[in-house]
Scaffold this motif. Structure first.
Motif, short mmCIF file in Angstrom:
data_model
loop_
_atom_site.label_atom_id
_atom_site.label_comp_id
_atom_site.label_asym_id
_atom_site.label_seq_id
_atom_site.Cartn_x
_atom_site.Cartn_y
_atom_site.Cartn_z
N ARG A 211 0.82 -1.21 0.00
CA ARG A 211 0.00 0.00 0.00
C ARG A 211 0.86 1.26 0.00
NH1 ARG A 211 -3.55 -3.39 4.10
NH2 ARG A 211 -1.40 -4.04 4.48
N GLU A 212 1.97 1.20 0.72
CA GLU A 212 2.83 2.39 0.78
C GLU A 212 3.60 2.63 -0.52
OE1 GLU A 212 4.20 3.82 4.92
OE2 GLU A 212 5.01 1.81 4.66
N MET A 213 3.63 1.64 -1.41
CA MET A 213 4.27 1.86 -2.70
C MET A 213 3.53 2.93 -3.50
SD MET A 213 6.95 0.01 -2.68
CE MET A 213 7.45 0.26 -4.37
N TRP A 214 2.28 3.14 -3.16
CA TRP A 214 1.49 4.18 -3.82
C TRP A 214 1.61 5.44 -2.98
CZ3 TRP A 214 0.21 2.67 -8.53
CH2 TRP A 214 0.12 1.30 -8.78
N MET A 215 2.70 6.17 -3.19
CA MET A 215 3.06 7.28 -2.31
C MET A 215 2.03 8.41 -2.35
SD MET A 215 5.12 8.38 -0.04
CE MET A 215 6.65 7.44 -0.07
N GLN A 216 1.37 8.62 -3.48
CA GLN A 216 0.35 9.66 -3.55
C GLN A 216 -0.78 9.40 -2.56
OE1 GLN A 216 -1.18 13.17 -4.54
NE2 GLN A 216 0.68 12.37 -5.48
N ASP A 217 -1.03 8.14 -2.28
CA ASP A 217 -2.19 7.75 -1.49
C ASP A 217 -1.93 7.74 0.01
OD1 ASP A 217 -3.92 7.16 -3.77
OD2 ASP A 217 -2.51 5.54 -4.17
#
Length: 516
Positions: A211-217
């Motif tokens: 989940r943290e790979m999607w830094m925008q989120d």
């Protein structure tokens, strides 16, 4: 972050001085209001927000206080300061140091023959909307008493400096990406090279959580400012798996947890990821822009209502929603983005599925997939048009809390000449064509150019699966829309997981400070 000398607001000039402060921050507040920061950064780096202690933590912390100066009447022997239902803390300069007067109220004796003016410094403990009953305005009564009772009472209105989102066109001074869970080394190296050419550092956050790979989120980096001081405000993640945002707490950076994670599932599982929250460029009608969040018309689900309530309480960028039901991930940053335009008045970028499908042709699909793809892209094109201009039968955009049929262009103060369409085709599963004429669970066949990162005039756009002809069209349209340069980057590791460059990155942007 730049700070100027603190604003000294004399009672006789409150209306004039506060008018300057409040016009600078875009706050809806009476002319005699005094802007105050919620002092929730960590200037002394002790791991706690400055407003949670009763100290002035050095010169940097002093700049985050608002100094209120009122005339001290002859014969006054005691002064009492009371904040009416406002979370304010008061300080008094005491020689070379500071004296904490109290939280919410204070009183202290005055020496005979003292200064002609009384200077009280004030900070707020929390932003407007925290808690939700605190709407960001409060009365401060300053009472002077003599031997025989009150001599003078001054009622002052204090307003919190609002937390505002920054548009993707604002200048970037630091960018973020995550590493560890996905094999994105080539992507990070290419991104770092582009950013080095722009003198923008890239911070890589190692993580084992996908989940943290999607830094925008994982966060939204906002700002709060008075005329003389400002700080970034990191709206922390809402997924229960966001370890990076708290690490940013420090000088001139606050971290705000304004909502709790919700148990979401099904098509709304990603609704509270921050890619589902954007802000438009400023327009003449909305000089700070407007918050844009996603809403699923099929389920009624939307981005976290507590965050929308918090942003509404700022009275700065009144939120609007757009329908995201037709996407598989259902995020606003896949549907709208912004560039300054050649004239600096702002343009809105949206997907053009009809052109995307025409440029693709049918070489990648046989029947019945080709027919389904043609129908899906035609329906998506109609949904985007309805979002932009309005549709009484199937509303696709509206004010927060309103299911009305107003088009997004009217809500933002734009017209159809400000729309830039970027070619991208979509695919849907067999069940994605709905009986009501709509679409759901659509995913782009190549990197969605709307989901690009804009850094100081340069558009960084994904290229995974994108036909070369599409790349050149996108380059031309980005440049015509006000970009200085366009860089393409292979974001295949994200494209295969239904996201692109904007989803994969984040940025700390500079506030656009109006001239005093």
């Amino acid at each position: 972050m730049s700070h100027a000398k603190p604003a000294f607001v004399r009672l006789a000039f409150v209306a004039m001085a506060a008018g300057v402060i409040l016009s600078a921050v875009g706050r809806s507040c009476p002319a005699d209001g005094i802007a105050v920061l919620a002092n929730r950064d960590d200037d002394d780096r002790d791991g706690r927000p400055d407003a949670d202690d009763d100290h002035v933590n050095g010169a940097a912390d002093e700049r985050d206080l608002t100094a209120i100066v009122v005339p001290c009447p002859a014969g006054a022997r005691l002064v009492r300061v009371v904040a009416d239902n406002a979370p304010l803390r008061f300080f008094l300069r005491d020689g070379e140091g500071w004296r904490h007067l109290g939280l919410g109220r204070a009183e202290w004796p005055l020496a005979e023959g003292g200064p002609a003016d009384l200077t009280v410094h004030v900070e707020a403990r929390d932003w407007a909307g925290v808690p939700e009953t605190w709407m960001g305005q409060g009365n401060v009564a300053v009472t002077f008493e003599g031997p025989d009772g009150p001599i003078a009472v001054h009622d002052l209105l204090v307003c919190m400096a609002p937390v505002r989102l920054l548009p993707g066109t604002a200048r970037v001074d630091e960018a973020y990406v995550a590493t560890g869970r996905y094999d994105n080394a080539a992507f990070v190296a290419r991104l770092r090279g582009i950013l080095e050419g722009l003198d923008v550092p890239l911070v890589a956050h190692p993580t084992s959580d996908w989940r943290e790979m999607w830094m925008q989120d994982t966060m939204e980096i906002a700002v709060a400012a008075t005329t003389d001081s400002s700080m970034h405000v990191v709206l922390a993640g809402l997924r229960g798996h966001d370890s990076f945002p708290p690490t940013l707490l420090g000088p001139d950076v606050a971290v705000a947890e304004v909502a709790k994670p919700r148990p979401l599932a099904g098509g709304d599982a990603w609704a509270d990821w921050y890619g589902n929250l954007e802000v438009s460029v400023p327009t003449a009608a909305h000089q700070q822009g407007r918050v844009i969040y996603g809403r699923n018309r099929l389920t009624g689900g939307s981005f976290h209502p507590d965050v929308i309530g918090f942003l509404t309480a700022q009275h700065a960028q009144s939120p609007v929603w757009i329908d995201t039901s037709w996407l598989v991930i259902k995020h606003t940053d896949e549907i709208v983005a912004f560039l300054p335009g050649e004239d600096g008045r702002g343009v809105i970028l949206v997907p053009d599925p009809a052109e995307g499908l025409r440029l693709l042709g049918d070489q990648d699909a046989a029947e019945p997939q080709a027919g389904r793809r043609r129908e899906a892209n035609a329906r998506i094109a109609r949904a985007i048009e309805a979002m932009l201009v309005g549709d009484d039968q199937a509303p696709r955009a509206g004010e927060a809390g309103d299911a009305g049929a107003t088009g997004l262009l009217a809500l933002l103060g734009l017209d159809e000449s400000r729309v830039v369409r970027l070619p991208v085709a979509f695919d849907v599963p067999a069940a994605g064509l709905l009986d009501d004429g709509g679409v759901t669970d659509a995913s782009s066949l190549w990197s969605n150019p709307v989901n690009a990162l804009v850094v100081n005039g340069t558009v960084i756009c994904g290229s995974a699966g994108m036909p070369s002809g599409v790349q050149e069209i996108c380059r031309e349209r980005f440049l015509a829309a006000g970009a200085d340069r366009v860089e393409f980057i292979d974001d295949g590791v994200y494209q295969k997981n239904h996201g692109n460059v904007h989803c994969a990155t984040n940025a700390r942007r500079q506030d656009v400070r109006p001239q005093r």
